[in-house]
Design a protein around this motif. Structure first.
Motif, PDB file in Angstrom:
ATOM      1  N   GLY A 235     -31.749  37.994   3.656  1.00  0.00           N
ATOM      2  CA  GLY A 235     -31.895  39.088   2.880  1.00  0.00           C
ATOM      3  C   GLY A 235     -31.606  38.405   1.421  1.00  0.00           C
ATOM      4  O   GLY A 235     -32.078  38.701   0.452  1.00  0.00           O
ATOM      5  N   LEU A 236     -30.515  37.633   1.397  1.00  0.00           N
ATOM      6  CA  LEU A 236     -30.028  36.977   0.224  1.00  0.00           C
ATOM      7  C   LEU A 236     -31.128  35.865  -0.371  1.00  0.00           C
ATOM      8  O   LEU A 236     -31.403  35.994  -1.594  1.00  0.00           O
ATOM      9  CB  LEU A 236     -28.950  36.111   0.341  1.00  0.00           C
ATOM     10  N   LEU A 237     -31.658  35.169   0.609  1.00  0.00           N
ATOM     11  CA  LEU A 237     -32.918  34.306   0.148  1.00  0.00           C
ATOM     12  C   LEU A 237     -33.873  35.042  -0.517  1.00  0.00           C
ATOM     13  O   LEU A 237     -34.551  34.703  -1.414  1.00  0.00           O
ATOM     14  CB  LEU A 237     -33.215  33.496   1.360  1.00  0.00           C
TER      15      LEU A 237
ATOM     16  N   GLU B 117     -21.902  33.638  15.664  1.00  0.00           N
ATOM     17  CA  GLU B 117     -21.938  33.930  14.165  1.00  0.00           C
ATOM     18  C   GLU B 117     -23.004  33.782  13.617  1.00  0.00           C
ATOM     19  O   GLU B 117     -23.270  34.527  12.525  1.00  0.00           O
ATOM     20  CB  GLU B 117     -20.798  32.911  13.817  1.00  0.00           C
ATOM     21  N   LEU B 118     -23.992  32.886  13.818  1.00  0.00           N
ATOM     22  CA  LEU B 118     -25.320  32.789  13.126  1.00  0.00           C
ATOM     23  C   LEU B 118     -26.109  33.952  13.631  1.00  0.00           C
ATOM     24  O   LEU B 118     -26.801  34.446  12.379  1.00  0.00           O
ATOM     25  CB  LEU B 118     -26.044  31.450  13.900  1.00  0.00           C
ATOM     26  N   CYS B 119     -26.133  34.412  14.583  1.00  0.00           N
ATOM     27  CA  CYS B 119     -26.959  35.757  14.916  1.00  0.00           C
ATOM     28  C   CYS B 119     -26.294  37.087  13.907  1.00  0.00           C
ATOM     29  O   CYS B 119     -27.061  37.710  13.584  1.00  0.00           O
ATOM     30  CB  CYS B 119     -26.866  36.198  16.317  1.00  0.00           C
ATOM     31  N   ILE B 120     -24.980  36.976  13.558  1.00  0.00           N
ATOM     32  CA  ILE B 120     -24.478  38.000  13.009  1.00  0.00           C
ATOM     33  C   ILE B 120     -24.840  37.927  11.496  1.00  0.00           C
ATOM     34  O   ILE B 120     -24.945  38.547  10.762  1.00  0.00           O
ATOM     35  CB  ILE B 120     -22.951  38.026  13.214  1.00  0.00           C
ATOM     36  N   TRP B 121     -24.656  36.488  10.929  1.00  0.00           N
ATOM     37  CA  TRP B 121     -24.957  36.140   9.610  1.00  0.00           C
ATOM     38  C   TRP B 121     -26.391  36.059   8.970  1.00  0.00           C
ATOM     39  O   TRP B 121     -26.513  36.004   7.826  1.00  0.00           O
ATOM     40  CB  TRP B 121     -24.172  34.969   9.153  1.00  0.00           C
TER      41      TRP B 121
ATOM     42  N   PRO C 268     -29.403  37.717   9.189  1.00  0.00           N
ATOM     43  CA  PRO C 268     -30.058  38.697   8.598  1.00  0.00           C
ATOM     44  C   PRO C 268     -29.477  38.861   7.006  1.00  0.00           C
ATOM     45  O   PRO C 268     -30.299  39.109   6.176  1.00  0.00           O
ATOM     46  CB  PRO C 268     -29.706  39.893   9.210  1.00  0.00           C
ATOM     47  N   PHE C 269     -28.042  38.879   6.825  1.00  0.00           N
ATOM     48  CA  PHE C 269     -27.772  38.939   5.701  1.00  0.00           C
ATOM     49  C   PHE C 269     -28.343  37.334   4.699  1.00  0.00           C
ATOM     50  O   PHE C 269     -28.644  37.498   3.657  1.00  0.00           O
ATOM     51  CB  PHE C 269     -26.188  38.538   5.447  1.00  0.00           C
TER      52      PHE C 269
END
Length: 133
Positions: A33-35, A23-27, A29-30
Motif C-alpha cells: 500500500g505504501l509503495l 512477520e512478512l505476511c503481516i507487514w 499489505p502495508f
C-alpha cells in the motif's frame, strides 16, 4: 522414547523457525500500500509539473500571437508529457488571456486507491496579451 504432549508444546513454543514468514505476511499489505501511494503521488507530481509547463508555454504562445485559440488544444496535447489527453479551456478578458488545463485523476493514477475517481487536477495560467505591431 515416546514424547509426551507437554514436551511437544514446550518444543513448539521455543521453536523460532518461520517467524520471518509470519512477520512478512503481516507487514506485506502495508508495504505494498505504501509503495502504491508513493507511485501514485510521484505520477501526480510529474503530471502537475508537466501541466504547469504546458499551460505556461501555451499561454505565452497565445499572448504573443504565435498560436491561435483554435489550435491551442492540439498544441497542448502535442507538447505534453507522454501525450496526455488534457482538457483545455482558454478565456480572454480585456488584455488578459487565461489557459486552464485539467485531467481526471483516474487518467493519471495507477491504483485509484487514494482519490475519488471523479476528481480532477487543474492548472490555470494567466498572462497579458502583448501588443502586436
Amino acid at each position: 522414547m515416546k514424547k509426551t504432549w507437554g514436551t511437544r508444546v514446550r518444543k513448539l513454543s521455543t521453536d523460532e523457525t518461520g517467524t520471518v514468514t509470519v512477520e512478512l505476511c503481516i507487514w506485506l499489505p502495508f508495504l505494498v500500500g505504501l509503495l502504491g501511494m508513493v507511485f501514485d503521488l510521484s505520477l501526480l507530481m510529474i503530471n502537475n509539473a508537466d501541466m504547469w509547463n504546458v499551460a505556461s508555454d501555451t499561454t505565452r504562445q497565445l499572448a504573443i500571437g504565435a498560436l491561435s485559440v483554435n489550435d491551442a488544444t492540439t498544441y497542448v496535447n502535442d507538447t505534453s508529457f507522454r501525450g496526455q489527453d488534457y482538457s483545455v479551456t482558454i478565456t480572454t478578458a480585456g488584455n488578459m488571456i487565461t489557459t486552464e488545463v485539467s485531467i481526471p485523476w483516474d487518467h493519471i493514477s495507477v491504483t485509484n486507491w487514494f482519490m475519488d475517481s471523479t476528481a480532477k487536477m487543474t492548472v490555470s495560467v494567466s498572462q497579458r496579451i502583448e501588443p502586436t505591431t
